[in-house]
Design an enzyme around this catalytic site. Structure first.
Site, mmCIF file in Angstrom:
data_model
loop_
_atom_site.group_PDB
_atom_site.id
_atom_site.type_symbol
_atom_site.label_atom_id
_atom_site.label_comp_id
_atom_site.label_asym_id
_atom_site.label_seq_id
_atom_site.Cartn_x
_atom_site.Cartn_y
_atom_site.Cartn_z
ATOM 1 C CB SER A 246 -0.873 -0.018 1.255
ATOM 2 O OG SER A 246 -1.049 1.289 1.739
ATOM 3 C CE LYS A 247 -2.444 6.787 -1.950
ATOM 4 N NZ LYS A 247 -3.033 7.455 -3.067
ATOM 5 N NE ARG A 248 -3.092 3.215 4.492
ATOM 6 C CZ ARG A 248 -4.012 2.942 3.589
ATOM 7 N NH1 ARG A 248 -4.465 3.890 2.810
ATOM 8 N NH2 ARG A 248 -4.495 1.726 3.433
ATOM 9 N NE ARG A 249 1.995 -1.465 5.146
ATOM 10 C CZ ARG A 249 0.757 -1.699 4.713
ATOM 11 N NH1 ARG A 249 -0.227 -0.967 5.154
ATOM 12 N NH2 ARG A 249 0.517 -2.655 3.853
#
Ligand code: GLU
Length: 465
Positions: A246-249
């Protein structure tokens, strides 16, 4: 009977960049079509009007182009096909396989609350679903209806998934899906079926987050009397933390890797192996992949994103890449850093000298940048290596460098002679030269490194002895 030509597609929603997972699905769909001499279609699923943007379409197209995933048809935009969806909806209403539902969002909320309170599964209760002998509520005024699929209540949906094998789900698990919103825009599950049908798609590869949508889609195909494609649901890609990438990580956009100095053929090779294998081949070209990719050997279990392996794959391709090609990529990198480059610079030779020790074009540019930007060495390193014992030799060398022919052989000769005269060892001179000219103590062979600078630049940098 002749078999229909293989037709696959990738159908991204333009609500962001091209995600690595979508790129992998695109690669498999592309390779499968190419393997069978079929066609690959690009469709833009832009029915989420609020979140779809042209900028995202452009990014997706750019990343597809960068990866070399060429398509035979498209991009086809769903929002340009609204008339077609409307026709199909009307046909379904007439056939009784879909119906108008006037339930308001507030009523749906209340329905859900009551179901929860009763400990029941939540879902649409079918109050507008026509049945023989059933009296429907009076049509409320001023409420625009949505259109729902009249999903069969009995029986089960079954398909032989190309990745997961046989899947069976009971129809009672599914409520009557909204296939057209009140504003007339179709929902994903409906538009995707009409499109895949109209575009004669034979094989649908997609992420397994869609596996719960497939039974509805199959029921829509059946309601339309349309032939079913084969479905292959690819397992998720997990990040290093074991959670879905995920782009959060971390970086999940294909464009992040382009900017990060990865080569497209390395990305394709790595993505191909992320969920598929052919014997123990680790490094292969996209032509090889096409010749092997027949839909078998797709992994059933999630893939693990492994940046170290990607870096290794990229390093292998970097070593093999042509120097002129790398020079152009490095030039782009340096320009984006604002590095000024003028005159005739042997960039390709620089790439040849450093590419073996780099994993990305960014690292390659990090090395080559020193030819254009002076890097001050650390004072303590200078103090440790540019000592009084070696300074006379460095001064002599600078004088020699001013006279000799400017090439690696002559530079090496001058250094050897000088250390001989001054009774020094090679590193005693090579390290100070590296520090003063390159700003760092470690480089490839110093004569090769220096020969790619202009003589004047080397003399200028040595002037600080
Ligand atoms: N627009 C959908 C997505 O991006 C496509 C899914 C499909 O391939 O059917 O997830």
């Amino acid at each position: 009977m002749t078999q229909a030509p293989v037709r696959t597609r990738i159908a991204p929603s333009p609500t962001g960049f091209l995600h690595l997972g979508t790129a992998r699905t695109a690669l498999y769909s592309w390779a499968y079509a190419r393997h069978h001499g079929g066609q690959f279609v690009l469709r833009i699923e832009d029915t989420d009007v609020a979140r779809s943007t042209q900028d995202s379409v452009d990014q997706i197209l750019q990343s597809m182009h960068w990866l070399g995933l060429d398509y035979d048809e498209g991009p086809i935009y769903q929002m340009q096909r609204l008339d077609r969806y409307q026709d199909v909806i009307e046909g379904m209403l007439a056939a009784g396989t879909a119906y108008r539902c006037y339930t308001t969002p507030e009523e749906l909320d209340a329905m859900r609350e009551q179901q929860k309170a009763r400990g029941e599964k939540t879902g649409y209760d079918g109050r507008w679903r026509p049945e023989p002998g059933k009296v429907l509520p009076p049509v409320p005024e001023g409420v625009k209806p949505v259109i729902r699929l009249k999903n069969p209540r009995e029986g089960e949906v079954r398909w032989a998934d190309l990745v997961k094998g046989e899947i069976v789900i009971a129809n009672k698990e599914f409520d009557d899906l909204i296939i057209q919103r009140a504003d007339g825009v179709p929902t994903y599950n409906f538009a995707v079926v009409v499109d895949d049908w109209d575009m004669a798609i034979t094989h649908v590869f997609r992420g397994d987050e869609h596996i719960n949508n497939t039974p509805w889609q199959i029921n829509i195909y059946q309601a339309l009397g349309a032939p079913l494609p084969l479905f292959g649901h690819l397992p998720v890609i997990l990040g290093e933390d074991g959670l879905k990438l995920s782009k959060r990580r971390g970086a999940v956009a294909v464009s992040n890797y382009e900017e990060g100095g990865y080569l497209p053929e390395a990305m394709l090779n790595y993505l191909a192996r992320l969920g598929w294998s052919h014997g123990d081949h680790e490094l292969f070209s996209s032509e090889q992949m096409v010749s092997w990719f027949d839909g078998s050997h797709l992994n059933k279990s999630p893939a693990q994103w492994d940046p170290a392996k990607l870096a290794w794959v990229n390093a292998q391709y970097l070593k093999q890449a042509g120097d002129d090609r790398l020079a152009a990529l490095v030039l782009k990198q340096l320009h984006s850093r604002g590095v000024q480059i003028s005159g005739d610079v042997p960039l390709a030779s620089m790439c040849a000298l450093y590419k073996d020790r780099c994993t990305t074009v960014v690292e390659l540019a990090d090395w080559i940048e020193m030819y254009f930007v002076r890097v001050a060495p650390k004072a303590e390193e200078v103090a440790a290596h540019v000592t009084d014992a070696v300074r006379p030799a460095l001064e002599v060398l600078r004088e020699r460098f001013a006279e000799i022919e400017w090439n690696a052989g002559a530079i090496q000769q001058a250094i050897k002679e000088t250390i001989g005269v001054h009774k020094l060892k090679m590193p005693q001179v090579a390290i100070p030269l590296r520090l003063l000219v390159c700003g760092r103590a470690q480089t490839p062979s110093i004569d090769a490194v220096l020969s790619l600078f202009s003589r004047d630049e080397v003399l200028a940098r040595l002037r600080s002895v």
